[in-house]
Design a protein around this motif. Sequence first.
Motif, PDB file in Angstrom:
ATOM      1  N   ILE A  24       0.805   4.265  -2.837  1.00 11.40           N
ATOM      2  CA  ILE A  24       0.616   5.690  -2.528  1.00 11.40           C
ATOM      3  C   ILE A  24       1.769   6.507  -3.078  1.00 11.40           C
ATOM      4  O   ILE A  24       1.572   7.550  -3.694  1.00 11.40           O
ATOM      5  CB  ILE A  24       0.470   5.898  -1.010  1.00 11.40           C
ATOM      6  CG1 ILE A  24      -0.847   5.285  -0.539  1.00 11.40           C
ATOM      7  CG2 ILE A  24       0.538   7.385  -0.651  1.00 11.40           C
ATOM      8  CD1 ILE A  24      -0.971   5.178   0.962  1.00 11.40           C
ATOM      9  N   SER A  35       1.102   9.417  -5.699  1.00 17.04           N
ATOM     10  CA  SER A  35       1.125  10.768  -5.128  1.00 17.04           C
ATOM     11  C   SER A  35       2.501  11.255  -4.723  1.00 17.04           C
ATOM     12  O   SER A  35       2.645  12.413  -4.330  1.00 17.04           O
ATOM     13  CB  SER A  35       0.241  10.813  -3.880  1.00 17.04           C
ATOM     14  OG  SER A  35      -1.014  10.297  -4.122  1.00 17.04           O
ATOM     15  N   GLY A  57       1.910  12.428  -0.654  1.00 12.97           N
ATOM     16  CA  GLY A  57       0.745  11.601  -0.348  1.00 12.97           C
ATOM     17  C   GLY A  57       0.881  10.905   0.991  1.00 12.97           C
ATOM     18  O   GLY A  57      -0.103  10.704   1.700  1.00 12.97           O
ATOM     19  N   LYS A 106       0.836  -1.202   0.000  1.00 14.55           N
ATOM     20  CA  LYS A 106       0.000   0.000   0.000  1.00 14.55           C
ATOM     21  C   LYS A 106       0.868   1.248   0.000  1.00 14.55           C
ATOM     22  O   LYS A 106       0.568   2.218  -0.686  1.00 14.55           O
ATOM     23  CB  LYS A 106      -0.930   0.018   1.210  1.00 14.55           C
ATOM     24  CG  LYS A 106      -2.084  -0.915   1.111  1.00 14.55           C
ATOM     25  CD  LYS A 106      -3.115  -0.576   2.165  1.00 14.55           C
ATOM     26  CE  LYS A 106      -4.269  -1.521   2.119  1.00 14.55           C
ATOM     27  NZ  LYS A 106      -5.161  -1.327   1.010  1.00 14.55           N
TER      28      LYS A 106
END
Length: 93
Positions: free
Chosen positions: A31, A35, A39, A27
Amino acid sequence: MWQIYEHRRVTKGLLAAPIEVQKRYEKWKDIVAISGPQGLRQIRGFNDEPLSGKWKGFRSSRLNIQYRVIYQVQSDQVLVRVEKLTPHDYRRT
């Protein structure tokens, strides 16, 4: 889109980590890829912070209470270099 380069030590550390940490790391990578490091700062659970001392210039994100991912941002290349996945031991090796 950000590129993520992982040091080969990360693969070894990831294999030794619990399944929950492995999923959280995936995960984390998602991210960052979408981003960038900005992010991560939007999500409080990662506790993304700069490091000091021997690790000056690197950042740390929390994957769980014990495990951290240590990385460095090279913005001129839009590259995130993951240096280490560690059970909270910041000694530089």
